[in-house]
Design a protein around this motif. Sequence first.
Motif, PDB file in Angstrom:
ATOM      1  N   ALA A   1       0.886  -1.279  -0.212  1.00 29.45           N
ATOM      2  CA  ALA A   1      -0.225  -0.042   0.359  1.00 29.45           C
ATOM      3  C   ALA A   1       0.702   1.069  -0.136  1.00 29.45           C
ATOM      4  O   ALA A   1       0.700   2.329  -0.526  1.00 29.45           O
ATOM      5  CB  ALA A   1      -0.965   0.088   1.253  1.00 29.45           C
ATOM      6  N   TYR A   2       2.100   1.080   0.995  1.00 27.18           N
ATOM      7  CA  TYR A   2       2.357   2.502   1.228  1.00 27.18           C
ATOM      8  C   TYR A   2       3.586   2.604  -0.743  1.00 27.18           C
ATOM      9  O   TYR A   2       4.116   3.411  -0.744  1.00 27.18           O
ATOM     10  CB  TYR A   2       3.320   2.831   2.450  1.00 27.18           C
ATOM     11  N   GLY A   3       4.061   1.076  -0.926  1.00 33.39           N
ATOM     12  CA  GLY A   3       4.664   1.754  -1.987  1.00 33.39           C
ATOM     13  C   GLY A   3       3.835   2.639  -3.237  1.00 33.39           C
ATOM     14  O   GLY A   3       4.627   2.892  -3.805  1.00 33.39           O
ATOM     15  N   ILE A   4       2.818   2.203  -3.323  1.00 32.83           N
ATOM     16  CA  ILE A   4       2.000   2.566  -4.336  1.00 32.83           C
ATOM     17  C   ILE A   4       2.095   4.159  -3.791  1.00 32.83           C
ATOM     18  O   ILE A   4       2.258   5.092  -4.688  1.00 32.83           O
ATOM     19  CB  ILE A   4       0.337   1.834  -4.603  1.00 32.83           C
ATOM     20  N   VAL A   5       1.766   4.759  -2.261  1.00 34.61           N
ATOM     21  CA  VAL A   5       1.731   5.916  -3.033  1.00 34.61           C
ATOM     22  C   VAL A   5       2.990   6.545  -3.276  1.00 34.61           C
ATOM     23  O   VAL A   5       3.017   7.593  -3.305  1.00 34.61           O
ATOM     24  CB  VAL A   5       1.331   6.169  -0.839  1.00 34.61           C
ATOM     25  N   ILE A   6       4.455   5.480  -2.311  1.00 35.86           N
ATOM     26  CA  ILE A   6       5.693   6.405  -2.941  1.00 35.86           C
ATOM     27  C   ILE A   6       5.916   6.763  -4.625  1.00 35.86           C
ATOM     28  O   ILE A   6       6.284   7.497  -5.199  1.00 35.86           O
ATOM     29  CB  ILE A   6       7.008   5.689  -2.196  1.00 35.86           C
ATOM     30  N   TRP A   7       5.143   6.156  -5.083  1.00 37.38           N
ATOM     31  CA  TRP A   7       5.094   5.729  -6.454  1.00 37.38           C
ATOM     32  C   TRP A   7       4.052   7.122  -6.459  1.00 37.38           C
ATOM     33  O   TRP A   7       4.455   7.605  -7.730  1.00 37.38           O
ATOM     34  CB  TRP A   7       4.255   4.440  -7.441  1.00 37.38           C
ATOM     35  N   ALA A   8       3.574   6.740  -6.981  1.00 42.76           N
ATOM     36  CA  ALA A   8       2.341   8.199  -6.702  1.00 42.76           C
ATOM     37  C   ALA A   8       3.088   9.378  -6.281  1.00 42.76           C
ATOM     38  O   ALA A   8       2.657  10.764  -7.395  1.00 42.76           O
ATOM     39  CB  ALA A   8       1.225   8.573  -6.396  1.00 42.76           C
ATOM     40  N   LEU A   9       3.837   9.358  -5.806  1.00 44.33           N
ATOM     41  CA  LEU A   9       4.256  10.675  -5.443  1.00 44.33           C
ATOM     42  C   LEU A   9       5.599  11.243  -6.250  1.00 44.33           C
ATOM     43  O   LEU A   9       6.109  12.677  -5.712  1.00 44.33           O
ATOM     44  CB  LEU A   9       4.938  10.690  -3.941  1.00 44.33           C
ATOM     45  N   GLN A  10       5.733  10.390  -6.957  1.00 42.24           N
ATOM     46  CA  GLN A  10       6.536  11.301  -7.790  1.00 42.24           C
ATOM     47  C   GLN A  10       6.741  11.989  -8.998  1.00 42.24           C
ATOM     48  O   GLN A  10       7.135  13.325  -8.950  1.00 42.24           O
ATOM     49  CB  GLN A  10       7.494   9.321  -8.830  1.00 42.24           C
ATOM     50  N   SER A  11       4.981  12.143  -9.193  1.00 41.53           N
ATOM     51  CA  SER A  11       4.751  13.131 -10.010  1.00 41.53           C
ATOM     52  C   SER A  11       3.105  13.694  -9.388  1.00 41.53           C
ATOM     53  O   SER A  11       3.497  15.011 -10.501  1.00 41.53           O
ATOM     54  CB  SER A  11       4.645  12.638 -10.961  1.00 41.53           C
ATOM     55  N   GLY A  12       2.648  13.481  -8.460  1.00 43.15           N
ATOM     56  CA  GLY A  12       1.894  13.701  -8.088  1.00 43.15           C
ATOM     57  C   GLY A  12       1.920  14.927  -6.871  1.00 43.15           C
ATOM     58  O   GLY A  12       2.556  14.418  -6.301  1.00 43.15           O
ATOM     59  N   ALA A  13       1.354  15.830  -6.457  1.00 42.37           N
ATOM     60  CA  ALA A  13       0.863  16.883  -5.433  1.00 42.37           C
ATOM     61  C   ALA A  13       1.057  15.441  -4.262  1.00 42.37           C
ATOM     62  O   ALA A  13       0.148  15.344  -4.110  1.00 42.37           O
ATOM     63  CB  ALA A  13      -0.371  18.267  -5.488  1.00 42.37           C
ATOM     64  N   MET A  14       1.855  16.392  -3.801  1.00 45.56           N
ATOM     65  CA  MET A  14       1.969  15.407  -2.189  1.00 45.56           C
ATOM     66  C   MET A  14       0.307  15.450  -1.346  1.00 45.56           C
ATOM     67  O   MET A  14       0.322  14.453  -1.526  1.00 45.56           O
ATOM     68  CB  MET A  14       3.142  16.581  -1.403  1.00 45.56           C
ATOM     69  N   GLY A  15      -0.528  17.505  -0.638  1.00 42.08           N
ATOM     70  CA  GLY A  15      -1.174  16.051  -0.937  1.00 42.08           C
ATOM     71  C   GLY A  15      -2.282  16.129  -0.495  1.00 42.08           C
ATOM     72  O   GLY A  15      -2.897  15.693  -0.582  1.00 42.08           O
ATOM     73  N   ALA A  16      -2.172  15.944  -2.164  1.00 37.03           N
ATOM     74  CA  ALA A  16      -3.742  15.388  -3.378  1.00 37.03           C
ATOM     75  C   ALA A  16      -3.592  13.776  -3.294  1.00 37.03           C
ATOM     76  O   ALA A  16      -4.308  13.176  -2.345  1.00 37.03           O
ATOM     77  CB  ALA A  16      -3.714  15.666  -4.603  1.00 37.03           C
ATOM     78  N   VAL A  17      -1.799  13.776  -3.578  1.00 42.93           N
ATOM     79  CA  VAL A  17      -1.584  11.841  -3.048  1.00 42.93           C
ATOM     80  C   VAL A  17      -2.641  11.412  -1.562  1.00 42.93           C
ATOM     81  O   VAL A  17      -2.802  10.339  -0.984  1.00 42.93           O
ATOM     82  CB  VAL A  17       0.225  11.667  -3.352  1.00 42.93           C
ATOM     83  N   SER A  18      -1.230  12.354  -0.945  1.00 45.09           N
ATOM     84  CA  SER A  18      -2.034  12.209   0.849  1.00 45.09           C
ATOM     85  C   SER A  18      -3.430  11.690   1.103  1.00 45.09           C
ATOM     86  O   SER A  18      -3.775  11.050   1.903  1.00 45.09           O
ATOM     87  CB  SER A  18      -0.996  13.587   1.158  1.00 45.09           C
ATOM     88  N   ALA A  19      -4.299  13.055   0.861  1.00 46.52           N
ATOM     89  CA  ALA A  19      -5.893  13.526   0.737  1.00 46.52           C
ATOM     90  C   ALA A  19      -6.214  11.594   0.294  1.00 46.52           C
ATOM     91  O   ALA A  19      -7.255  11.244   0.442  1.00 46.52           O
ATOM     92  CB  ALA A  19      -6.175  13.928   0.193  1.00 46.52           C
ATOM     93  N   LEU A  20      -6.184  11.812  -1.377  1.00 41.84           N
ATOM     94  CA  LEU A  20      -6.656  10.246  -1.636  1.00 41.84           C
ATOM     95  C   LEU A  20      -6.347   9.028  -0.911  1.00 41.84           C
ATOM     96  O   LEU A  20      -6.960   8.371   0.046  1.00 41.84           O
ATOM     97  CB  LEU A  20      -6.338  10.013  -2.979  1.00 41.84           C
ATOM     98  N   ARG A  21      -4.889   9.418   0.159  1.00 43.08           N
ATOM     99  CA  ARG A  21      -4.508   7.379   0.390  1.00 43.08           C
ATOM    100  C   ARG A  21      -5.165   7.658   1.835  1.00 43.08           C
ATOM    101  O   ARG A  21      -5.624   6.614   2.718  1.00 43.08           O
ATOM    102  CB  ARG A  21      -3.162   7.755   1.240  1.00 43.08           C
ATOM    103  N   GLU A  22      -6.221   8.301   2.899  1.00 40.98           N
ATOM    104  CA  GLU A  22      -6.293   9.037   3.871  1.00 40.98           C
ATOM    105  C   GLU A  22      -7.572   8.714   3.743  1.00 40.98           C
ATOM    106  O   GLU A  22      -8.890   8.709   4.766  1.00 40.98           O
ATOM    107  CB  GLU A  22      -6.171  10.215   4.718  1.00 40.98           C
ATOM    108  N   THR A  23      -8.769   8.444   2.225  1.00 44.81           N
ATOM    109  CA  THR A  23      -9.773   7.625   2.271  1.00 44.81           C
ATOM    110  C   THR A  23      -9.978   6.296   3.383  1.00 44.81           C
ATOM    111  O   THR A  23     -10.935   5.820   2.584  1.00 44.81           O
ATOM    112  CB  THR A  23     -10.255   7.877   0.885  1.00 44.81           C
ATOM    113  N   SER A  24      -8.969   5.691   3.114  1.00 39.51           N
ATOM    114  CA  SER A  24      -9.067   4.739   3.536  1.00 39.51           C
ATOM    115  C   SER A  24      -9.705   4.210   4.804  1.00 39.51           C
ATOM    116  O   SER A  24     -10.965   3.143   5.277  1.00 39.51           O
ATOM    117  CB  SER A  24      -7.691   4.170   4.182  1.00 39.51           C
ATOM    118  N   VAL A  25     -10.168   6.175   5.674  1.00 36.93           N
ATOM    119  CA  VAL A  25     -10.910   5.908   6.701  1.00 36.93           C
ATOM    120  C   VAL A  25     -12.710   6.065   6.268  1.00 36.93           C
ATOM    121  O   VAL A  25     -13.487   4.845   6.540  1.00 36.93           O
ATOM    122  CB  VAL A  25     -10.762   7.042   7.241  1.00 36.93           C
TER     123      VAL A  25
END
Length: 280
Positions: free
Chosen positions: A221-245
Amino acid sequence: MLSYTGGIVLFAALLHASWNAMLHGNRDRFFSMAWMSSAIGLAATLLVLSMPSPARASWPYIVASGLVHIVYNVSLVRSYRRNDLALAYPIARGSSPLLVTLGAALFAHEAIGPLHGLGIAMISGGIIAIALQGRHVSRAGALAALATGATIALYTVIDGIGVRLSDGQPFSYTAWMFLSYWAMPVLFVARRGHAALWAPVRAEPLSIASSLAGGLVSIGAYGIVIWALQSGAMGAVSALRETSVVFAVLIGRMFLRETVSGARWLACVVVAAGSVCLGI
């Protein structure tokens, strides 16, 4: 953020919620974290032996992120001793995207558009609403949750900058960073001894199996997030990740037969609408 990347990060959020559900019934969080971290450390070791190393420029960030993750894990285990953590922890997950957006602006000079900013605010607000609905969080619990959110934001910004310096090696970067998780079983043995780690293997095999499975799902799960952080805005990637709640709410309703109120469903809709804003 591209819709493809956003969809992958939402899948990571589902994985994140799933491994949390696996660990939901484990009473001894320190014990569970030790076995989960062992699985992560072993998987990371096998990966670093089979993948090229990330660029030298990313190594300070790998080390820094690993140290912050250790602090985060130790703090989380200690926080589980508080009675209101189950309520306060979603506050940490909800506050972290806003803190990541601020950190990315300060340290990575990222700019974010009004629509994406609205999406981040909706996701954070909806998650916090899920946590607070009809309940009371003590001042100490709220402060602990915000401190946890700050830690999450810190390692996310570090990884967002570090992976962009890895010369296109996000998964190798992830594996090297996750080697730090070997520290958790070492800390457990130092605190309780070898017997406390190995004795329950026969007595509680399901608990250990869920922890091991949770560790493997977590690194993915976090490997995917780090992959997305290469090009995606950090705040947007973080927000989508936290939809896990939100996924956790759905899993609780569908598989654990938990009751979900109308207000909580509304908060989930707000989070979903925020996700749509990030995908436009």
